[in-house]
Write a protein that holds these residues in place. Structure first.
Motif, PDB file in Angstrom:
ATOM      1  N   ILE A   1      -6.386   2.224 -41.393  1.00  0.00           N
ATOM      2  CA  ILE A   1      -7.337   1.698 -42.373  1.00  0.00           C
ATOM      3  C   ILE A   1      -7.055   2.290 -43.747  1.00  0.00           C
ATOM      4  CG2 ILE A   1      -9.796   1.321 -42.869  1.00  0.00           C
ATOM      5  CD1 ILE A   1      -9.282   0.525 -40.032  1.00  0.00           C
ATOM      6  N   VAL A   2      -6.914   1.436 -44.736  1.00  0.00           N
ATOM      7  CA  VAL A   2      -6.879   1.905 -46.122  1.00  0.00           C
ATOM      8  C   VAL A   2      -8.303   1.820 -46.662  1.00  0.00           C
ATOM      9  CG1 VAL A   2      -6.133   1.366 -48.473  1.00  0.00           C
ATOM     10  CG2 VAL A   2      -4.485   1.278 -46.587  1.00  0.00           C
ATOM     11  N   VAL A   3      -8.801   2.940 -47.158  1.00  0.00           N
ATOM     12  CA  VAL A   3     -10.100   2.922 -47.832  1.00  0.00           C
ATOM     13  C   VAL A   3      -9.825   2.959 -49.333  1.00  0.00           C
ATOM     14  CG1 VAL A   3     -12.279   4.148 -48.213  1.00  0.00           C
ATOM     15  CG2 VAL A   3     -11.320   3.998 -45.903  1.00  0.00           C
ATOM     16  N   GLY A   4     -10.257   1.913 -50.023  1.00  0.00           N
ATOM     17  CA  GLY A   4     -10.123   1.855 -51.475  1.00  0.00           C
ATOM     18  C   GLY A   4     -11.452   2.248 -52.093  1.00  0.00           C
ATOM     19  N   VAL A   5     -11.433   3.320 -52.871  1.00  0.00           N
ATOM     20  CA  VAL A   5     -12.691   3.846 -53.411  1.00  0.00           C
ATOM     21  C   VAL A   5     -12.862   3.372 -54.853  1.00  0.00           C
ATOM     22  CG1 VAL A   5     -14.074   5.931 -53.768  1.00  0.00           C
ATOM     23  CG2 VAL A   5     -12.363   5.871 -51.938  1.00  0.00           C
TER      24      VAL A   5
ATOM     25  N   LYS B   1      -6.725   5.952 -38.194  1.00  0.00           N
ATOM     26  CA  LYS B   1      -5.901   6.685 -39.157  1.00  0.00           C
ATOM     27  C   LYS B   1      -6.263   6.121 -40.527  1.00  0.00           C
ATOM     28  CE  LYS B   1      -1.974   7.550 -36.166  1.00  0.00           C
ATOM     29  NZ  LYS B   1      -2.266   6.647 -35.023  1.00  0.00           N
ATOM     30  N   VAL B   2      -6.518   7.018 -41.473  1.00  0.00           N
ATOM     31  CA  VAL B   2      -7.048   6.563 -42.757  1.00  0.00           C
ATOM     32  C   VAL B   2      -6.156   7.032 -43.896  1.00  0.00           C
ATOM     33  CG1 VAL B   2      -9.064   6.581 -44.286  1.00  0.00           C
ATOM     34  CG2 VAL B   2      -9.390   6.710 -41.814  1.00  0.00           C
ATOM     35  N   ARG B   3      -5.894   6.156 -44.852  1.00  0.00           N
ATOM     36  CA  ARG B   3      -5.277   6.542 -46.126  1.00  0.00           C
ATOM     37  C   ARG B   3      -6.172   6.033 -47.238  1.00  0.00           C
ATOM     38  NH1 ARG B   3       0.977   4.948 -45.698  1.00  0.00           N
ATOM     39  NH2 ARG B   3       1.105   6.014 -47.703  1.00  0.00           N
ATOM     40  N   VAL B   4      -6.254   6.832 -48.303  1.00  0.00           N
ATOM     41  CA  VAL B   4      -7.227   6.526 -49.353  1.00  0.00           C
ATOM     42  C   VAL B   4      -6.509   6.184 -50.660  1.00  0.00           C
ATOM     43  CG1 VAL B   4      -9.094   7.508 -50.757  1.00  0.00           C
ATOM     44  CG2 VAL B   4      -9.028   7.939 -48.285  1.00  0.00           C
ATOM     45  N   ALA B   5      -7.009   5.146 -51.321  1.00  0.00           N
ATOM     46  CA  ALA B   5      -6.571   4.818 -52.679  1.00  0.00           C
ATOM     47  C   ALA B   5      -7.816   4.827 -53.558  1.00  0.00           C
ATOM     48  CB  ALA B   5      -5.915   3.439 -52.698  1.00  0.00           C
ATOM     49  N   MET B   6      -7.664   5.302 -54.781  1.00  0.00           N
ATOM     50  CA  MET B   6      -8.829   5.432 -55.664  1.00  0.00           C
ATOM     51  C   MET B   6      -8.557   4.806 -57.019  1.00  0.00           C
ATOM     52  SD  MET B   6      -9.525   9.465 -54.900  1.00  0.00           S
ATOM     53  CE  MET B   6     -11.164   9.552 -55.634  1.00  0.00           C
ATOM     54  N   THR B   7      -9.604   4.222 -57.604  1.00  0.00           N
ATOM     55  CA  THR B   7      -9.467   3.764 -58.985  1.00  0.00           C
ATOM     56  C   THR B   7      -9.636   4.987 -59.896  1.00  0.00           C
ATOM     57  OG1 THR B   7     -11.822   3.355 -59.292  1.00  0.00           O
ATOM     58  CG2 THR B   7     -10.513   1.531 -58.397  1.00  0.00           C
ATOM     59  N   ALA B   8      -9.255   4.808 -61.154  1.00  0.00           N
ATOM     60  CA  ALA B   8      -9.379   5.928 -62.100  1.00  0.00           C
ATOM     61  C   ALA B   8     -10.843   6.362 -62.217  1.00  0.00           C
ATOM     62  CB  ALA B   8      -8.823   5.517 -63.458  1.00  0.00           C
ATOM     63  N   SER B   9     -11.757   5.382 -62.235  1.00  0.00           N
ATOM     64  CA  SER B   9     -13.156   5.811 -62.389  1.00  0.00           C
ATOM     65  C   SER B   9     -13.699   6.431 -61.114  1.00  0.00           C
ATOM     66  CB  SER B   9     -14.053   4.687 -62.912  1.00  0.00           C
ATOM     67  OG  SER B   9     -13.619   3.447 -62.489  1.00  0.00           O
TER      68      SER B   9
END
Ligand code: C5P
Length: 394
Positions: free
Chosen positions: A8-12, A34-42
């Motif tokens: 699962i990709v969690v996009g924050v 299994k988790v990988r995280v992507a984040m926006t700048a804010s």
């Protein structure tokens, strides 16, 4: 459906609810994903990437220009993902995703996704109700994006309104139930009995047992998630009945027997998880019984054995019958005896010490073809093992 080994990709997104994305990542991990995280700048202004890196053991991705993945980080992530969860999905993120923008790592990953996407919106109610957000919601829904929430609750400004991000456990439930659901029991009707029965002595007293109803409710919810039509016949419990199933509330064993008999012509399988009281008071007094001497003797009469009656009277192999055997000793031996005596297809045998009131359990499936000792697992996982056996017999 379990989330075990799902990638699962969690996009924050950048909203105050980003702190709850931390708990979401933990919850997905607890369920074996299994988790990988992507984040926006804010998002990075609300929670530090290091938090997600520590929880997932993988660097949280914040930059499309990360030198470790020259130019291709979003492609890599999208290819890896079995599903992408955006939490929180802000009004801005929804708008940009609806348009197909791809100018940060979260949006670029969404833009090249070919796995399902679940969004958990969180924003002020006025933003949620804004015409532009409505349009984007419609657009994303018609693009096949799933949504969890938002829900009514306390927002960042202290008001209580619609716009709060759905709770992490509920988001994980939607993911398992809706996004990964295998609907292999479509067209099948399953009756599940659950909970204890209460046998009244007088208007204020009854005889009962410690059954919580959890196992039966787990079977009902799992069958529903796999596309079955579910009839839940339940004694009184203190846990919420699962949504989306036909629920018949009963009190005593006799009431349970009546409810099951009237549903019988419709059902393909019956799972008797209910802890039906074996005996009931010979007489239920209309007035409260007053205390008298130092001792008191209650006369009890036997309740019908609902499952054994079903086994005795069924024609051919329908409905498929599953019983439970909870014992304090020789669990499998008693289970096998019940399989034969009650003429059922499967007995789920477990020890009283691992059953009542807990979310996990350990059981042996006792069938005509032999025993299968299962490892410890959640009641939902056990429910799915039972449903697999039922499916094989239909
Ligand atoms: O014989 P015992 O009560 O241990 O059997 C347990 C199984 O039989 C469970 O599946 C339970 O739901 C069912 N049962 C029943 N009616 C009873 C007692 C038990 O259907 N009166």
């Amino acid at each position: 459906m379990t989330l075990r080994d799902k990638q699962i990709v969690v996009g924050v997104g950048g909203g105050i609810a980003a702190f709850k994305a931390v708990e979401l990542v933990r919850e997905l991990g607890r369920r074996g994903a299994k988790v990988r995280v992507a984040m926006t700048a804010s998002a990075c202004r609300f929670v530090g990437p290091i938090t997600f890196t520590a929880l997932t053991g993988e660097p949280a991705l914040t930059d499309l220009w990360d030198p470790r993945y020259p130019g291709e980080v979003h492609v890599e992530l999208a290819r890896w993902a079995h599903a992408i969860v955006i939490a929180p999905a802000t009004a801005n993120l929804m708008a940009r995703a609806a348009q197909g923008f791809a100018d940060d790592v979260v949006l670029a990953t969404l833009a090249c996704a070919n796995s399902p996407v679940l969004m958990a919106p969180a924003m002020h109610e006025r933003m949620w109700r804004a015409a532009a957000t409505r349009r984007n919601l419609e657009r994303l829904t018609s693009d096949g994006v799933h949504f969890a929430g938002p829900v009514q609750g306390a927002l960042a400004d202290g008001s209580v309104a619609l716009g709060r991000m759905q709770e992490p456990a509920a988001i994980a439930d939607v993911l398992a139930r809706e996004v990964f659901a295998v609907r292999d029991l479509g067209g099948v009707t399953i009756l599940v009995s659950a909970g204890p029965t209460l046998e009244d002595l007088d208007p204020v007293r009854f005889i009962s047992n410690r059954s919580s109803g959890r196992m039966g409710y787990a079977v009902a919810a799992a069958a529903r998630d796999r596309g079955a039509t579910v009839i839940l016949v339940t004694g009184p419990t203190s846990i919420p009945v699962p949504a989306g199933v036909e629920t018949i509330q009963v009190r005593s064993a006799l009431e349970m027997q009546g409810a099951i008999a009237s549903a019988l012509p419709r059902v393909d399988a019956i799972v008797m998880t209910a802890a039906v009281a074996d005996y009931r008071p010979a007489e239920s007094k209309p007035r409260k019984v007053k205390k008298q001497g130092e001792t008191m003797t209650l006369e009890l009469v036997k309740n019908p054995d609902i499952l054994a009656e079903l086994g005795r009277t069924r024609q051919g192999k329908r409905p498929v019958l599953v019983g439970f055997a909870m014992e304090t000793h020789d669990v499998v031996g008693y289970g096998r005896k019940k399989l034969v005596d009650k003429r059922v297809d499967l007995v789920v045998a477990n020890e009283a010490s691992v059953g009542f009131g807990r979310d996990d359990t350990q059981a042996t499936l006792v069938g005509r073809e032999g025993d299968e000792a299962l490892p410890p697992m959640t009641k939902t996982e056990l429910a799915n093992r039972i449903l697999d056996r039922i499916k094989a017999k239909l």
